[in-house]
Design an enzyme around this catalytic site. Sequence first.
Site, PDB file in Angstrom:
ATOM      1  N   ARG A  15       1.143  -8.328   7.088  1.00 42.35           N
ATOM      2  CA  ARG A  15       1.201  -8.224   7.958  1.00 42.35           C
ATOM      3  C   ARG A  15       1.378  -6.665   8.871  1.00 42.35           C
ATOM      4  O   ARG A  15       0.311  -6.380   9.034  1.00 42.35           O
ATOM      5  CB  ARG A  15       3.487  -8.030   8.531  1.00 42.35           C
ATOM      6  CG  ARG A  15       3.640  -8.170  10.112  1.00 42.35           C
ATOM      7  CD  ARG A  15       4.055  -7.010  10.985  1.00 42.35           C
ATOM      8  NE  ARG A  15       4.518  -5.790  10.200  1.00 42.35           N
ATOM      9  CZ  ARG A  15       4.739  -4.734  10.127  1.00 42.35           C
ATOM     10  NH1 ARG A  15       4.478  -3.858  11.313  1.00 42.35           N
ATOM     11  NH2 ARG A  15       5.260  -3.920   9.436  1.00 42.35           N
ATOM     12  N   ASP A  16       1.929  -5.944   8.212  1.00 39.77           N
ATOM     13  CA  ASP A  16       1.326  -4.672   8.267  1.00 39.77           C
ATOM     14  C   ASP A  16       0.633  -4.116   8.003  1.00 39.77           C
ATOM     15  O   ASP A  16      -0.164  -3.601   8.112  1.00 39.77           O
ATOM     16  CB  ASP A  16       2.393  -3.584   7.270  1.00 39.77           C
ATOM     17  CG  ASP A  16       2.222  -2.004   7.484  1.00 39.77           C
ATOM     18  OD1 ASP A  16       1.346  -1.698   8.439  1.00 39.77           O
ATOM     19  OD2 ASP A  16       2.229  -1.240   6.295  1.00 39.77           O
ATOM     20  N   HIS A 207       7.972   3.808   1.158  1.00 37.23           N
ATOM     21  CA  HIS A 207       6.910   3.138   1.708  1.00 37.23           C
ATOM     22  C   HIS A 207       5.872   4.113   1.958  1.00 37.23           C
ATOM     23  O   HIS A 207       5.787   5.113   2.903  1.00 37.23           O
ATOM     24  CB  HIS A 207       7.004   1.895   3.275  1.00 37.23           C
ATOM     25  CG  HIS A 207       6.155   1.919   3.675  1.00 37.23           C
ATOM     26  ND1 HIS A 207       6.518   0.498   4.254  1.00 37.23           N
ATOM     27  CD2 HIS A 207       5.250   1.962   4.490  1.00 37.23           C
ATOM     28  CE1 HIS A 207       4.643   0.127   4.652  1.00 37.23           C
ATOM     29  NE2 HIS A 207       3.873   0.803   5.114  1.00 37.23           N
ATOM     30  N   HIS A 209       1.920   5.634   2.393  1.00 41.25           N
ATOM     31  CA  HIS A 209       0.480   5.530   2.885  1.00 41.25           C
ATOM     32  C   HIS A 209      -0.628   7.079   1.759  1.00 41.25           C
ATOM     33  O   HIS A 209      -0.294   7.762   2.033  1.00 41.25           O
ATOM     34  CB  HIS A 209       0.335   5.672   4.164  1.00 41.25           C
ATOM     35  CG  HIS A 209       0.857   4.445   4.897  1.00 41.25           C
ATOM     36  ND1 HIS A 209      -0.249   3.777   5.752  1.00 41.25           N
ATOM     37  CD2 HIS A 209       1.945   4.110   5.007  1.00 41.25           C
ATOM     38  CE1 HIS A 209       0.557   2.521   6.764  1.00 41.25           C
ATOM     39  NE2 HIS A 209       1.439   3.025   6.023  1.00 41.25           N
ATOM     40  N   CYS A 240      -1.771   2.600  10.901  1.00 36.28           N
ATOM     41  CA  CYS A 240      -0.942   2.512  11.884  1.00 36.28           C
ATOM     42  C   CYS A 240      -0.997   2.230  13.209  1.00 36.28           C
ATOM     43  O   CYS A 240      -2.043   3.588  13.089  1.00 36.28           O
ATOM     44  CB  CYS A 240       0.493   3.226  12.141  1.00 36.28           C
ATOM     45  SG  CYS A 240       1.394   3.187  13.064  1.00 36.28           S
ATOM     46  N   ASN A 249      -2.204   1.560   3.112  1.00 37.95           N
ATOM     47  CA  ASN A 249      -0.820   0.824   2.318  1.00 37.95           C
ATOM     48  C   ASN A 249      -1.307   1.153   0.835  1.00 37.95           C
ATOM     49  O   ASN A 249      -2.122   1.133   0.574  1.00 37.95           O
ATOM     50  CB  ASN A 249      -0.330   0.159   3.199  1.00 37.95           C
ATOM     51  CG  ASN A 249       1.067   0.748   3.717  1.00 37.95           C
ATOM     52  OD1 ASN A 249       1.126   0.592   4.452  1.00 37.95           O
ATOM     53  ND2 ASN A 249      -0.260  -0.998   5.163  1.00 37.95           N
TER      54      ASN A 249
END
Length: 301
Positions: A15-16, A207, A209, A240, A249
């Site tokens: 997804r991300d 989370h 990056h 993003c 990520n």
Amino acid sequence: MSYPTSVRLFEVGARDGLQNEKEVIPTEIKIELIERLVEAGVKAIETGSFVSPKWVPQMADTADVMAKVTRYDDVIFSVLTPNMKGYEGAVSSKADEIEIFSGASEIFSQKNINCSIDESLERFKPVVEAAKKDGLPVRASVSCAFGSPFGEEITPAMVADVSKKLFDMGAYEVSIADTIGVGTPIRTKLVLDAVANVIPLDVIGVHFHDTYGQALANLHAALEVGITRLDSSVAGLGGCPYAPGATGNVATEDIVYMLDGMGIESGIDLNKLVKTAWFISDFLGRPPVSSVAKALKNKLD
């Protein structure tokens, strides 16, 4: 130094990781990616999001992905649900859990979802209440927790305040996100210590990056604090669209290699994971950003 004996990796690549790809990824490729991740041992996967296709066209087939992917008793498939319409999509697709999100940056919140932080939290209340009624677990995340792409000062106290509100609302996990990858190990500890003062340590996730190459160092700092919930993205996919400068990520395979070397159990087969990283990277027509995927490419079984 004491570290956790095991961790839970939450895989966001499907997804991300894929949402910003300009080329539409076929549903079959997304499903194969998810199936390969499960085969590698991943037990928690963000499989899509129920958002307007106008804003995120790459996720327009989330319902199809959820309908066709093989289900497993011990694997959690999560979907992002920004509103009640999204929640209804999650329920109809038989998602195992839903995800909601807020941020520590007011400007990011306005650009991302066109409302203030407090307004975003109010919008999610009916979603969480419906999930509670339906017995559906709720996972939450706090964006821009280590810095804003728009120059605002983000303090640990601000992150802790939003985290507590999400936890009090009913989230079983709150993932603290370095959306633009500006965090450093000391900053990571300061933020996580502040959050751990207001919600239980065992519900906090992270989370990261890797914009400035600090993601693994920050993860190591999080492990030292006692965090056991780690977000990651196979092949380092992602970014993003509403955070200028946000690159991918941290790669799942880079994390697993580090964890294996530290004797921390993740339950993931590194060999199969690296093959999965190359599978999706080959489809996208570029090598993975992961150092481990590149180093092990010619050593695969």
